[in-house]
Design a protein around this motif. Structure first.
Motif, PDB file in Angstrom:
ATOM      1  N   GLU A  26      42.989  35.314  34.976  1.00 39.00           N
ATOM      2  CA  GLU A  26      44.315  34.872  34.519  1.00 39.00           C
ATOM      3  C   GLU A  26      45.253  36.060  34.365  1.00 39.00           C
ATOM      4  N   ALA A  27      44.709  37.185  33.862  1.00 39.10           N
ATOM      5  CA  ALA A  27      45.530  38.382  33.680  1.00 39.10           C
ATOM      6  C   ALA A  27      46.068  38.888  35.012  1.00 39.10           C
ATOM      7  N   LEU A  28      45.282  38.720  36.082  1.00 37.31           N
ATOM      8  CA  LEU A  28      45.734  39.174  37.399  1.00 37.31           C
ATOM      9  C   LEU A  28      46.934  38.349  37.868  1.00 37.31           C
ATOM     10  N   GLU A  29      46.977  37.062  37.511  1.00 35.38           N
ATOM     11  CA  GLU A  29      48.135  36.240  37.861  1.00 35.38           C
ATOM     12  C   GLU A  29      49.373  36.699  37.106  1.00 35.38           C
ATOM     13  N   VAL A  30      49.179  37.078  35.828  1.00 33.95           N
ATOM     14  CA  VAL A  30      50.319  37.486  34.995  1.00 33.95           C
ATOM     15  C   VAL A  30      50.834  38.865  35.393  1.00 33.95           C
ATOM     16  N   PHE A  31      49.928  39.817  35.662  1.00 32.15           N
ATOM     17  CA  PHE A  31      50.335  41.204  35.915  1.00 32.15           C
ATOM     18  C   PHE A  31      50.199  41.596  37.395  1.00 32.15           C
ATOM     19  N   GLY A  32      50.160  40.614  38.282  1.00 33.87           N
ATOM     20  CA  GLY A  32      49.964  40.907  39.701  1.00 33.87           C
ATOM     21  C   GLY A  32      51.037  41.785  40.299  1.00 33.87           C
ATOM     22  N   ASP A  33      52.243  41.813  39.695  1.00 32.73           N
ATOM     23  CA  ASP A  33      53.347  42.602  40.258  1.00 32.73           C
ATOM     24  C   ASP A  33      53.393  44.019  39.683  1.00 32.73           C
TER      25      ASP A  33
END
Length: 981
Positions: free
Chosen positions: A835-842
């Motif tokens: 989930e963290a990768l979706e939030v901080f992917g940018d």
């Protein structure tokens, strides 16, 4: 202490083990069973042949119910992080331990500390529990295999009671007499001769002994023999205090007659009183002398030993330890090449590294005075200074040193102790910073006095069947077992009778160690050099030897570090435990262990929040017929594929020559670069010695100037072809609940910096420290950032409850108002990695670290999960992800020590994918491993052996897996051949 903890728990009386009366019939109805009409209310309806766990919710367990057959070998398997350890250790063992402690009275419990009740509705049919876990190895240098297994303690007892003593001066067998025998011997040998009966007082010591002579006079003695000459004590003899003297007190001068036995008996008694059990007879006609003693005594030199006790043979006791090294077997020694690396320099230019370049200080004034005394100055290069002068600088001077003052003060005479004594003094008693400084100029060497035996000289001259205790401690377990077998029959009748029970116990204990595949270990092997698997198998052997019945044993991957050749021996040992009337519960991923079990429980289907359920259970054959991923791997429907072709590498090689540490036989090993290398071999064959103790310290020292000391080797070639080394070992990532994946990987630092850059944070003046739960500022001060408060219950276990101020979110209200994409810093810590990768992917820095965690199969782990709740496999993969997130150069040398520890077949495939990616970038990956799934995909295999311990230390085979199979040498190739086919 050893690496694995051994904790015993016991089940209290039956009423503690049952549901309350109201639930007995209700529980029976739920399960479709009919409660007997005449059953008393206090008799529980239990299945005696099963352990039943109802409603387990510890960690990620999803309120599961499970029935585990008793008196069987049961394996719990599943993906890493699926909940295996949560069920076995944190639920079943924790409850057994809690019940055991609750049987103590309230006064005793307050000293033991409380144990939290596991989150489970009910556990029935629970036996007393012993858990043999994987824990950190003891770092105590005094803990050895012999002390852990208690075999060395039995040997000490054996030597104290039946060993033969020999003189360390002449090598003769020591003798002892009773007082009657002494009188009879003097009467027989000196009949009709005039003799002096003396009491030995001082032997080979310096001093003037004025007070001693005065004491003899006050006691009524008039004469003594000093250095072979009889002197009159009334003349107040004066001795040279700087010379070595032998002093005997003259007790009587008499002519030996068989008729005057009473006087001789009294004389001998007095002589032994003052001589501490020893006396000396001098024939005045021939001047020949003879020593006699009721203690152990050398008949020629007269030296005597005290009556041996077990602590004489203990290196942990001041009575038996070598006085030079205090029983450690090693001493600190200064490395001269580190103090003076370049002799072409002068002292003023910094030739003596601990002093540095010239400064106007007192120590340089002393150095200058020493040099001027011998006609040199501070500008003289050291290679032009005599060796004797250099030794005076390093080791000090006996005579006073005259230091001239340059400021008009009078000259001073001082004692110059030298540079080396100062460094050694600081290494022993300085502050931590100073000790670290001193350690850069020192290294550990074998003690020159005891030669590494750890014992004082006397202890080494007691022999049993021709061997001293140190010789037995350096034997392999297999050789020791052979030596001890029938030892009591090789001794004389009296000693054999005394030794019988001790010999029987030592033989049995060494036999149990052989059964679990540890025949290569020696008793003097330090506990801190043992792998987790070795330490656990030692504890397993100890438990087999205890021969308890009715116990529930829980083991955590006992096959770690064990070669396939020894798998069946380990399984046989576990079956012996089971056949002794015990239940054996094993958390394991090994195929052979699963196929040999009576019952298998598969937990999954995924890991973390995706796991925690019972996917399948039953007999291994039943399980293999199922549709779980474990079942598919067991029936070979799913397999880790063998590569179609092996990588050619980059053509360069790293070559280690003449490695001879521990059991290595001066081996030369080539490591082809740009390949996936696997070092394998039976346990104890020298893999860790070659890689962990020799190659890695060489590389670490070369690239990072570390203070690691590699074991002996001749030379290393090809260092120019790599530019850094990274090691991923089995040590845990943290020991406190505050440590978590986000803090360990450095990910949380980037997240805190991101939050500090947000407009709402800048307006309030928040810095990155505001978003730390370890420092004051933004954390909740009620719980100090822990999220929970520990309530002390005095005589009951402490209870952890969510903090009433922050409600478990760790931060204060103002800090939580700063949000990124609607998520507060507390929300981030509660996120799984995926989930963290979706939030901080940018965010590049954050996304890169999160992707490496995903790549190693940890997408389910929450960023703030306490490191103390991570499984062994999870912790090691977090370390691997941390290293993988660092930028590789294409010339990096990675070293991994058994990275498949705690990994399911599916996890091993993910690990191989990650390692393949590293090698495809041009790096070299070296893995120490027994897992055939890893070995078969390697580009280059180095097989050590052929046996463990003294029988190993050689390279048996090297090449691609196919080439190793064709060579047909060692114990690895049959199993590898099966995998390749």
């Amino acid at each position: 202490m050893p690496s694995c903890s051994l904790r015993k728990a016991s089940t209290p009386p039956p009423r503690w083990n049952e549901p309350c009366d109201e639930h007995v019939k209700t529980d029976a109805k739920k399960k479709g069973r009919k409660a007997p009409k005449d059953a008393p209310a206090h008799i529980p309806l239990l299945e005696e042949d099963h352990i039943e766990v109802l409603g387990a919710r510890v960690h990620n367990l999803k309120n599961i119910d499970v029935r585990i057959p008793r008196d069987k070998l049961v394996v719990i398997t599943g993906l890493s992080g699926s909940g295996k350890s949560s069920l076995a250790f944190d639920t079943i063992h924790a409850e057994g331990q809690r019940r055991y402690i609750e049987t103590f009275n309230a006064y005793a419990r307050q000293f033991l500390g409380g144990i939290e009740r596991p989150d489970v509705d009910l556990i029935t049919g629970l036996s007393p529990v012993i858990a043999i876990e994987q824990k950190t190895i003891s770092r105590n240098p005094r803990s050895t295999v012999g002390t852990i297994t208690e075999i060395y303690d039995l040997l000490r007892l054996l030597y104290a009671r039946v060993a033969d003593a020999f003189s360390h001066v002449t090598g003769e067998r020591m003798v002892r007499y009773t007082e009657k025998q002494i009188v009879d011997l003097i009467t027989t040998e000196y009949e009709g001769k005039e003799v002096l009966v003396l009491a030995p007082i001082i032997r080979g010591r310096k001093g003037h002994y004025r007070e001693l002579f005065e004491q003899f006079l006050r006691q009524g003695f008039l004469r003594a023999r000093v250095d072979g000459n009889v002197v009159d004590l009334t003349s107040r003899p004066r001795l040279d205090r700087y010379k070595v003297h032998d002093i005997e007190l003259v007790i009587d001068r008499l002519k030996v007659k068989g008729t005057d036995r009473k006087r001789l008996t009294e004389t001998c008694a007095t002589a032994m009183k003052y001589g501490k059990g020893n006396l000396m007879v001098v024939d005045l006609g021939t001047s020949d002398s003879r020593y006699l003693s009721r203690n152990l005594m050398c008949p020629t030199s007269g030296i005597a030993y005290e009556e041996p006790e077990p602590n004489l043979f203990s290196f942990n006791s001041p009575y038996g330890a070598c006085p030079r090294c205090s029983g450690l077997g090693q001493v600190t020694e200064v490395a001269l090449d580190r103090i003076i690396p370049d002799r072409s320099k002068s002292v003023k230019r910094g030739a003596i590294v601990p002093l540095g370049t010239y400064k106007s200080s007192w120590v340089f004034k002393q150095i200058e005075a020493v040099l001027q005394t011998h006609g040199h100055d501070l500008n003289t290069p050291l290679d032009e200074i005599d060796e004797a002068v250099l030794m005076a600088l390093l080791n000090g001077m006996d005579e006073p040193l005259k230091v001239t003052s340059n400021v008009g003060l009078s000259d001073r005479n001082v004692r110059f102790d030298g540079i080396i004594p100062y460094i050694l003094e600081q290494a022993e008693g300085g502050t931590k910073t100073v000790q670290k400084w001193a350690a850069s100029f020192t290294h550990m060497v074998t003690c020159p006095e005891c030669n590494g035996s750890r014992l004082k000289k006397t202890a080494l001259f007691f022999r049993l069947d021709g061997r001293n205790i140190h010789e037995l401690a350096t034997m392999s377990i297999a050789d020791l077992h052979g030596f001890m077998t029938g030892l009591d029959e090789r001794l004389d009748e009296k000693k054999g009778l005394i030794a019988r029970e001790a010999v029987k116990e030592i033989t049995a204990r060494s036999g149990f160690l052989l059964d679990v595949g540890l025949e290569y270990l020696t008793l003097d092997r330090s506990a801190r050099t043992l792998s987790g698997g070795e330490a656990q198998r030692i504890r397993l052997a100890t438990q087999i030897g205890s021969q308890l019945t009715g116990v529930l044993y829980i083991l955590d991957e006992p096959s770690i570090g064990l070669h396939q050749r020894d798998d069946q021996r380990l399984i046989a040992s576990l079956r012996n435990l089971r056949d002794g009337g015990n239940s054996v519960l094993v958390v394991e991923h090994d195929k052979e262990m699963m196929r040999s079990a009576d019952h298998v429980i598969d937990i999954g289907p995924g890991a973390g929040v995706h796991g925690g359920r019972i996917v399948a259970q039953g007999h291994p054959a039943e399980l293999a017929a199922g549709e779980s991923s474990t079942a598919k791997y067991l029936r070979n429907e799913l397999r880790i594929p063998v590569p179609k072709e092996r990588r050619p590498g980059n053509g360069e090689r790293l070559i280690l020559r003449g490695a001879s540490g521990h059991n290595l036989k001066g081996v030369d090993v080539d490591f082809p670069l740009g390949k996936f290398i696997c070092v394998t071999g039976v346990s104890g064959s020298g893999k860790s010695t070659l890689i962990g103790d020799t190659l890695y310290p060489i590389l670490s020292k070369h690239f990072y100037r570390s203070d690691m000391h590699p074991l002996p080797y001749t030379k290393v070639e090809g260092l120019q072809h790599i530019d850094k080394v990274i090691e991923v070992d089995q040590s845990p990532i943290g020991r406190t609940p505050r440590s978590n994946p986000a803090t360990y990987t450095g990910l949380f630092d980037h997240i805190r910096e991101l939050y500090a850059q947000l407009p709402s944070a800048k307006i309030r003046g928040y810095k990155p420290g505001r978003f730390s739960f370890n420092t004051p500022g933004g954390r909740c001060e009620t719980c100090k950032g822990a999220g929970v408060r520990v309530i002390e219950m005095n005589f009951l276990p402490d209870v952890s409850v969510p903090c009433e101020t922050c409600r478990g979110r760790r931060f204060d209200r103002e800090t939580l108002e700063v949000r990124f994409k609607g998520k507060s810093i507390a929300d981030v810590l509660a996120m799984p990695v995926e989930e963290a990768l979706e939030v901080f992917g940018d965010i590049p820095f954050i996304a890169a670290k999160l992707r490496t965690l995903m790549d190693v199969g940890l997408g389910y782990v929450t960023l703030g999960q306490s490191s103390t709740t991570l499984s062994g496999g999870e912790a090691q993969r977090i370390k691997l992800a941390t290293e993988l997130s660092k930028r590789d150069t294409g010339r990096t040398f990675y070293i991994l020590d058994e990275p498949t520890t705690g990994l399911h077949f599916e996890d091993v495939q993910q690990l191989i994918n990650v390692l393949d990616r590293l090698v495809d970038h041009g790096n070299t990956v070296l893995v120490i491993e027994h897992n055939m799934d890893i070995i078969k995909v390697a580009d280059h295999v180095i097989d050590m052996g052929p046996e463990g311990g003294a029988g190993g230390g050689q390279v048996v085979a090297r090449g691609t897996p196919e080439e190793v199979v064709l060579m047909g040498r060692g114990h690895t190739y049959p199993f590898l051949k099966s995998e390749l086919n």
